[in-house]
Write a protein that holds these residues in place. Structure first.
Motif, PDB file in Angstrom:
ATOM      1  N   ASN A  18       0.838  -1.179   0.000  1.00 36.88           N
ATOM      2  CA  ASN A  18       0.000   0.000   0.000  1.00 36.88           C
ATOM      3  C   ASN A  18       0.879   1.236   0.000  1.00 36.88           C
ATOM      4  N   TYR A  19       0.628   2.147  -0.941  1.00 39.92           N
ATOM      5  CA  TYR A  19       1.388   3.388  -1.021  1.00 39.92           C
ATOM      6  C   TYR A  19       0.568   4.428  -1.770  1.00 39.92           C
ATOM      7  N   LYS A  20       0.999   5.693  -1.686  1.00 39.36           N
ATOM      8  CA  LYS A  20       0.256   6.793  -2.313  1.00 39.36           C
ATOM      9  C   LYS A  20       0.826   7.220  -3.651  1.00 39.36           C
ATOM     10  N   GLY A  21       2.041   6.818  -3.965  1.00 44.72           N
ATOM     11  CA  GLY A  21       2.574   7.070  -5.286  1.00 44.72           C
ATOM     12  C   GLY A  21       3.407   8.329  -5.435  1.00 44.72           C
ATOM     13  N   PHE A  22       3.493   9.169  -4.406  1.00 48.44           N
ATOM     14  CA  PHE A  22       4.339  10.355  -4.517  1.00 48.44           C
ATOM     15  C   PHE A  22       4.979  10.618  -3.162  1.00 48.44           C
ATOM     16  N   CYS A  23       6.309  10.792  -3.158  1.00 51.17           N
ATOM     17  CA  CYS A  23       7.047  11.052  -1.913  1.00 51.17           C
ATOM     18  C   CYS A  23       6.608  10.107  -0.805  1.00 51.17           C
ATOM     19  N   SER A  24       6.418   8.845  -1.163  1.00 55.68           N
ATOM     20  CA  SER A  24       5.818   7.933  -0.207  1.00 55.68           C
ATOM     21  C   SER A  24       6.727   6.761   0.104  1.00 55.68           C
ATOM     22  N   ILE A  25       6.399   6.061   1.187  1.00 54.64           N
ATOM     23  CA  ILE A  25       7.016   4.790   1.506  1.00 54.64           C
ATOM     24  C   ILE A  25       5.945   3.713   1.412  1.00 54.64           C
ATOM     25  N   VAL A  26       6.381   2.509   1.116  1.00 53.71           N
ATOM     26  CA  VAL A  26       5.447   1.404   0.923  1.00 53.71           C
ATOM     27  C   VAL A  26       5.281   0.634   2.222  1.00 53.71           C
ATOM     28  N   VAL A  27       4.037   0.282   2.517  1.00 50.38           N
ATOM     29  CA  VAL A  27       3.726  -0.641   3.602  1.00 50.38           C
ATOM     30  C   VAL A  27       3.232  -1.926   2.962  1.00 50.38           C
ATOM     31  N   MET A  28       3.942  -3.016   3.140  1.00 50.59           N
ATOM     32  CA  MET A  28       3.502  -4.312   2.625  1.00 50.59           C
ATOM     33  C   MET A  28       3.074  -5.170   3.805  1.00 50.59           C
ATOM     34  N   GLY A  29       1.940  -5.842   3.668  1.00 53.20           N
ATOM     35  CA  GLY A  29       1.435  -6.611   4.791  1.00 53.20           C
ATOM     36  C   GLY A  29       0.830  -7.942   4.396  1.00 53.20           C
ATOM     37  N   LEU A  30       0.899  -8.889   5.320  1.00 54.66           N
ATOM     38  CA  LEU A  30       0.225 -10.182   5.218  1.00 54.66           C
ATOM     39  C   LEU A  30      -0.843 -10.212   6.300  1.00 54.66           C
ATOM     40  N   VAL A  31      -2.084 -10.482   5.906  1.00 53.89           N
ATOM     41  CA  VAL A  31      -3.232 -10.315   6.792  1.00 53.89           C
ATOM     42  C   VAL A  31      -4.022 -11.608   6.866  1.00 53.89           C
ATOM     43  N   ASP A  32      -4.593 -11.899   8.044  1.00 56.67           N
ATOM     44  CA  ASP A  32      -5.455 -13.072   8.165  1.00 56.67           C
ATOM     45  C   ASP A  32      -6.904 -12.702   7.857  1.00 56.67           C
ATOM     46  N   ALA A  33      -7.814 -13.629   8.030  1.00 59.68           N
ATOM     47  CA  ALA A  33      -9.215 -13.402   7.680  1.00 59.68           C
ATOM     48  C   ALA A  33      -9.948 -12.572   8.725  1.00 59.68           C
ATOM     49  N   ASP A  34      -9.226 -12.125   9.744  1.00 65.04           N
ATOM     50  CA  ASP A  34      -9.807 -11.280  10.790  1.00 65.04           C
ATOM     51  C   ASP A  34      -9.277  -9.853  10.698  1.00 65.04           C
ATOM     52  N   TYR A  35      -8.658  -9.500   9.550  1.00 59.53           N
ATOM     53  CA  TYR A  35      -8.065  -8.183   9.307  1.00 59.53           C
ATOM     54  C   TYR A  35      -6.857  -7.911  10.189  1.00 59.53           C
ATOM     55  N   LYS A  36      -6.280  -8.941  10.751  1.00 62.35           N
ATOM     56  CA  LYS A  36      -5.111  -8.781  11.620  1.00 62.35           C
ATOM     57  C   LYS A  36      -3.834  -8.971  10.808  1.00 62.35           C
ATOM     58  N   PHE A  37      -2.892  -8.058  10.997  1.00 58.35           N
ATOM     59  CA  PHE A  37      -1.619  -8.153  10.302  1.00 58.35           C
ATOM     60  C   PHE A  37      -0.752  -9.222  10.962  1.00 58.35           C
ATOM     61  N   LEU A  38      -0.296 -10.175  10.161  1.00 54.29           N
ATOM     62  CA  LEU A  38       0.612 -11.216  10.631  1.00 54.29           C
ATOM     63  C   LEU A  38       2.071 -10.816  10.410  1.00 54.29           C
ATOM     64  N   TRP A  39       2.289  -9.929   9.451  1.00 54.36           N
ATOM     65  CA  TRP A  39       3.651  -9.493   9.098  1.00 54.36           C
ATOM     66  C   TRP A  39       3.540  -8.196   8.315  1.00 54.36           C
ATOM     67  N   ILE A  40       4.490  -7.302   8.511  1.00 55.28           N
ATOM     68  CA  ILE A  40       4.572  -6.091   7.681  1.00 55.28           C
ATOM     69  C   ILE A  40       6.025  -5.794   7.356  1.00 55.28           C
ATOM     70  N   GLN A  41       6.214  -5.081   6.264  1.00 58.46           N
ATOM     71  CA  GLN A  41       7.492  -4.457   5.950  1.00 58.46           C
ATOM     72  C   GLN A  41       7.200  -3.014   5.596  1.00 58.46           C
ATOM     73  N   VAL A  42       7.920  -2.096   6.233  1.00 59.82           N
ATOM     74  CA  VAL A  42       7.667  -0.663   6.069  1.00 59.82           C
ATOM     75  C   VAL A  42       8.959   0.035   5.679  1.00 59.82           C
ATOM     76  N   GLY A  43       8.870   0.982   4.749  1.00 60.02           N
ATOM     77  CA  GLY A  43       9.994   1.860   4.490  1.00 60.02           C
ATOM     78  C   GLY A  43      10.565   1.829   3.096  1.00 60.02           C
ATOM     79  N   ASP A  44      10.143   0.875   2.255  1.00 55.71           N
ATOM     80  CA  ASP A  44      10.638   0.878   0.878  1.00 55.71           C
ATOM     81  C   ASP A  44      10.067   2.085   0.132  1.00 55.71           C
ATOM     82  N   VAL A  45      10.835   2.623  -0.809  1.00 63.29           N
ATOM     83  CA  VAL A  45      10.407   3.829  -1.508  1.00 63.29           C
ATOM     84  C   VAL A  45       9.193   3.547  -2.385  1.00 63.29           C
ATOM     85  N   GLY A  46       8.360   4.563  -2.538  1.00 64.35           N
ATOM     86  CA  GLY A  46       7.110   4.402  -3.264  1.00 64.35           C
ATOM     87  C   GLY A  46       7.262   4.030  -4.721  1.00 64.35           C
TER      88      GLY A  46
END
Length: 253
Positions: free
Chosen positions: A72-100
């Motif tokens: 998930n990112y906004k496309g300008f001057c942004s960082i990417v949040v990548m996540g793995l989610v279960d069926a309860d909307y709970k994040f099991l893993w994230i990676q934050v900080g890669d350039v948009g």
């Protein structure tokens, strides 16, 4: 403390001997130090992955799913949040900080979770037959077209002129994959600072996002009733949180 901060910022600073930004950063670090490892735990044992798969099977009628993956990112001057989610909307893993400007596939191919799955050290369950079948099928993560298909990563059919059963499969997969898109939506609307530009450095923005994700997961573990009162969730016990008392984001540098 909150009243003092709002009513007299100078007195707040004199009381803490910290400026407000430093105080908030230290608070975020404290939340992560105490809660992150306990709340947002990537499964490493087959039985834990099987619980995730049972969720997807029961709620979305899509078997063998170990989580829904997206960036998930906004496309300008942004960082990417990548996540793995279960069926309860709970994040099991994230990676934050890669350039948009990085694509989801680029980030995924070089992240620690991908490498761990490739190396076979995450306890992914052995292949088993689907319901009412006798052919062994691997367990897998579900994702969109941006990701490369693997035996452990499933994505939709992408060619034109799909047959009826392929269209049904795409619909079912898309419906299950919406869990990660909905999780990002919930995260951003619970912590609305993520919907605006964060006037902080990239490292601080990453810290803020990680803290928001952890607090989001706490809210998933502890449900809210119709009056928005916190009701301890059934999964709190399994997360062993009884001792807890002791999205793409735009940034400016």
């Amino acid at each position: 403390m909150e009243e003092l901060q709002l009513e007299d910022p100078e007195a707040f600073m004199n009381f803490l001997r910290l400026d407000m930004a430093t105080f908030h950063e230290l608070l975020a670090r404290a939340i992560l130090d105490v809660m992150e490892a306990k709340v947002m735990k990537t499964p490493i044992e087959p039985q834990d992955w099987l619980q995730v798969a049972e969720q997807f099977q029961g709620r979305l009628q899509f078997p063998h799913v170990l989580g829904a993956l997206d960036g998930n990112y906004k496309g300008f001057c942004s960082i990417v949040v990548m996540g793995l989610v279960d069926a309860d909307y709970k994040f099991l893993w994230i990676q934050v900080g890669d350039v948009g400007s990085s694509s989801d596939s680029q980030i995924w191919n070089h992240c620690a979770l991908h490498q761990s799955i490739q190396q076979g050290i995450l306890g992914i369950p052995d292949a088993e037959p689907l319901p009412f079948d006798d052919v062994d099928i691997p367990y897998y993560i579900i994702a969109d077209y941006a990701f490369a298909i693997k035996s452990w990563l499933m994505k939709p059919f992408s060619r034109q002129g799909l047959a009826h059963d392929e269209l049904v499969f795409n619909y079912r997969l898309s419906r299950a994959r919406c869990m990660v898109e909905n999780a990002f939506w919930l995260l951003a609307n619970r912590f609305r600072c993520l919907l605006s530009t964060l006037q902080v450095k990239v490292a601080t923005a990453s810290l803020i996002v990680r803290t928001c994700v952890v607090l989001h997961d706490v809210m998933i573990l502890d449900k809210e009733d119709v009056n928005h009162n916190l009701v301890p969730g059934a999964r709190r016990d399994t997360a062993k949180l009884e001792d807890m008392n002791h999205t793409g984001v735009t940034v400016t540098q």
